[in-house]
Motif scaffolding. Sequence first.
Motif, PDB file in Angstrom:
ATOM      1  N   ARG A   1       0.865  -1.185   0.000  1.00 14.41           N
ATOM      2  CA  ARG A   1       0.000   0.000   0.000  1.00 14.41           C
ATOM      3  C   ARG A   1       0.899   1.232   0.000  1.00 14.41           C
ATOM      4  N   SER A   2       0.515   2.240  -0.763  1.00 19.65           N
ATOM      5  CA  SER A   2       1.327   3.456  -0.870  1.00 19.65           C
ATOM      6  C   SER A   2       1.323   4.234   0.436  1.00 19.65           C
ATOM      7  N   CYS A   3       2.506   4.734   0.797  1.00 18.25           N
ATOM      8  CA  CYS A   3       2.646   5.631   1.938  1.00 18.25           C
ATOM      9  C   CYS A   3       3.734   6.632   1.575  1.00 18.25           C
ATOM     10  N   HIS A   4       3.315   7.864   1.271  1.00 20.19           N
ATOM     11  CA  HIS A   4       4.269   8.880   0.819  1.00 20.19           C
ATOM     12  C   HIS A   4       3.929  10.214   1.479  1.00 20.19           C
ATOM     13  N   GLU A   5       4.696  11.239   1.130  1.00 19.33           N
ATOM     14  CA  GLU A   5       4.557  12.522   1.826  1.00 19.33           C
ATOM     15  C   GLU A   5       3.181  13.163   1.641  1.00 19.33           C
ATOM     16  N   HIS A   6       2.462  12.762   0.601  1.00 17.04           N
ATOM     17  CA  HIS A   6       1.166  13.390   0.338  1.00 17.04           C
ATOM     18  C   HIS A   6       0.000  12.689   1.028  1.00 17.04           C
ATOM     19  N   ASN A   7       0.236  11.477   1.557  1.00 16.91           N
ATOM     20  CA  ASN A   7      -0.906  10.772   2.158  1.00 16.91           C
ATOM     21  C   ASN A   7      -0.637  10.202   3.548  1.00 16.91           C
ATOM     22  N   GLU A   8       0.595  10.376   4.084  1.00 15.11           N
ATOM     23  CA  GLU A   8       0.899   9.696   5.344  1.00 15.11           C
ATOM     24  C   GLU A   8       0.062  10.225   6.515  1.00 15.11           C
ATOM     25  N   ARG A   9      -0.297  11.514   6.491  1.00 12.61           N
ATOM     26  CA  ARG A   9      -1.149  12.033   7.568  1.00 12.61           C
ATOM     27  C   ARG A   9      -2.524  11.363   7.540  1.00 12.61           C
ATOM     28  N   GLU A  10      -3.094  11.256   6.328  1.00 13.32           N
ATOM     29  CA  GLU A  10      -4.412  10.642   6.192  1.00 13.32           C
ATOM     30  C   GLU A  10      -4.368   9.145   6.494  1.00 13.32           C
ATOM     31  N   LEU A  11      -3.209   8.523   6.292  1.00 16.02           N
ATOM     32  CA  LEU A  11      -3.066   7.081   6.474  1.00 16.02           C
ATOM     33  C   LEU A  11      -2.874   6.693   7.944  1.00 16.02           C
ATOM     34  N   THR A  12      -2.518   7.660   8.776  1.00 12.93           N
ATOM     35  CA  THR A  12      -2.129   7.357  10.149  1.00 12.93           C
ATOM     36  C   THR A  12      -3.221   6.624  10.929  1.00 12.93           C
ATOM     37  N   ASN A  13      -4.445   7.098  10.879  1.00  6.79           N
ATOM     38  CA  ASN A  13      -5.526   6.453  11.630  1.00  6.79           C
ATOM     39  C   ASN A  13      -5.743   5.018  11.168  1.00  6.79           C
ATOM     40  N   TRP A  14      -5.641   4.810   9.865  1.00  2.00           N
ATOM     41  CA  TRP A  14      -5.824   3.452   9.320  1.00  2.00           C
ATOM     42  C   TRP A  14      -4.713   2.531   9.816  1.00  2.00           C
ATOM     43  N   VAL A  15      -3.462   3.018   9.792  1.00  3.27           N
ATOM     44  CA  VAL A  15      -2.341   2.205  10.267  1.00  3.27           C
ATOM     45  C   VAL A  15      -2.513   1.886  11.750  1.00  3.27           C
ATOM     46  N   GLN A  16      -2.918   2.865  12.528  1.00  5.43           N
ATOM     47  CA  GLN A  16      -3.136   2.629  13.960  1.00  5.43           C
ATOM     48  C   GLN A  16      -4.182   1.528  14.177  1.00  5.43           C
ATOM     49  N   ALA A  17      -5.223   1.552  13.384  1.00  3.44           N
ATOM     50  CA  ALA A  17      -6.274   0.535  13.520  1.00  3.44           C
ATOM     51  C   ALA A  17      -5.736  -0.854  13.175  1.00  3.44           C
ATOM     52  N   GLN A  18      -4.870  -0.929  12.153  1.00  3.91           N
ATOM     53  CA  GLN A  18      -4.294  -2.219  11.774  1.00  3.91           C
ATOM     54  C   GLN A  18      -3.416  -2.772  12.887  1.00  3.91           C
ATOM     55  N   LEU A  19      -2.615  -1.910  13.490  1.00  3.91           N
ATOM     56  CA  LEU A  19      -1.730  -2.358  14.567  1.00  3.91           C
ATOM     57  C   LEU A  19      -2.532  -2.779  15.790  1.00  3.91           C
ATOM     58  N   THR A  20      -3.584  -2.037  16.095  1.00  7.01           N
ATOM     59  CA  THR A  20      -4.439  -2.386  17.233  1.00  7.01           C
ATOM     60  C   THR A  20      -5.082  -3.759  17.014  1.00  7.01           C
ATOM     61  N   ALA A  21      -5.337  -4.083  15.757  1.00  8.81           N
ATOM     62  CA  ALA A  21      -5.929  -5.386  15.429  1.00  8.81           C
ATOM     63  C   ALA A  21      -4.890  -6.504  15.402  1.00  8.81           C
ATOM     64  N   GLY A  22      -3.609  -6.152  15.655  1.00  3.88           N
ATOM     65  CA  GLY A  22      -2.565  -7.175  15.701  1.00  3.88           C
ATOM     66  C   GLY A  22      -1.848  -7.404  14.396  1.00  3.88           C
ATOM     67  N   GLN A  23      -2.079  -6.559  13.406  1.00  3.69           N
ATOM     68  CA  GLN A  23      -1.408  -6.711  12.125  1.00  3.69           C
ATOM     69  C   GLN A  23       0.078  -6.328  12.224  1.00  3.69           C
ATOM     70  N   GLN A  24       0.897  -7.022  11.448  1.00  2.00           N
ATOM     71  CA  GLN A  24       2.329  -6.723  11.378  1.00  2.00           C
ATOM     72  C   GLN A  24       2.604  -5.991  10.067  1.00  2.00           C
ATOM     73  N   LEU A  25       3.096  -4.746  10.149  1.00  2.00           N
ATOM     74  CA  LEU A  25       3.320  -3.923   8.972  1.00  2.00           C
ATOM     75  C   LEU A  25       4.809  -3.604   8.835  1.00  2.00           C
ATOM     76  N   ALA A  26       5.227  -3.434   7.594  1.00  2.00           N
ATOM     77  CA  ALA A  26       6.606  -2.998   7.311  1.00  2.00           C
ATOM     78  C   ALA A  26       6.530  -1.706   6.513  1.00  2.00           C
ATOM     79  N   LEU A  27       7.516  -0.839   6.732  1.00  2.00           N
ATOM     80  CA  LEU A  27       7.604   0.426   5.998  1.00  2.00           C
ATOM     81  C   LEU A  27       8.922   0.456   5.252  1.00  2.00           C
ATOM     82  N   ILE A  28       8.869   0.694   3.937  1.00  2.00           N
ATOM     83  CA  ILE A  28      10.077   0.812   3.130  1.00  2.00           C
ATOM     84  C   ILE A  28      10.000   2.070   2.278  1.00  2.00           C
TER      85      ILE A  28
END
Length: 294
Positions: free
Chosen positions: A72-99
């Motif tokens: 999933r794209s995560c760049h300077e133009h969308n990372e603020r909007e993506l933050t809540n979604w990422v937080q929800a994934q982590l709360t659900a126990g998902q393992q995410l990587a950032l490159i």
Amino acid sequence: MNDPISKVSGSNSSQNTVDLGCLQVVATPIGNLADISQRALDVLRSADLILAEDTRHSKRLLAHFGINTPLRSCHEHNERELTNWVQAQLTAGQQLALISDAGTPLISDPGFVLVRALRDSGHQVVTVPGPSSIIAALSIAGLPTDRFVFDGFLPPKAQARQTSLRAYLREPRTAVLLESSHRIVAAVRDIVAVLGDSRRIVLARELTKRFETVLAGTAAEVLATLESDSDQTRGEFVLMLAGVVIKGEDDAQVSRMLDVMLAELPVKQAAALVAKLTGRRKNDVYQLALSLKS
């Protein structure tokens, strides 16, 4: 789904996490694909999702290693909007990587807004370290690295670039900059104009790639090479400026400070404190302190 804890390759025991999920910040090669670590490959394979600066670019990297993890794209133009979604994934126990597209994420790349928000809300963030063009360039530059400053890209316009370069007229630390192929000649010309033709610089090009080149010498010498050989202006650049050893009046001021400190402190401690206050290299101040003490 596998136990999410088993997927975490790093640890962050000092962090009080609110979930079992984790964001792992993974460094990827800056050119030579063989530079990727086994740990990075394991994390990218086992993650539930990879956040990538440019998914098209990252798909080629993952395909090379036979990794099919969703992107999933995560760049300077969308990372603020993506933050809540990422937080929800982590709360659900998902393992995410950032490159990022290459090298270590967040180093002159997007991501700090997301990482800061995750840390502030108690989520776990782990580093999977690896390649960085900045550190790679410093390691082969032959410049002092006990202290250095990284300032990213110079401004694209000549006037603004020259104004920025004036900050290095009396900078004692090695300065590390990034520059693009279509501006590298203009940037070095401005270095000659602002900092002088005798300022020592090192230009590292296409690090870890087939045409890796390191040009070292005075600014005038490096500029002459770039102007006479267009091949040396192609690719990606790390530009390093040698720090300035300030003489004369500043030496007298350092000596006066040392005289005061040496009356109360041991040589090593006095030198370290004066070096910190003046921005001078610790070893230079230490040698001066020894001469004053004797």
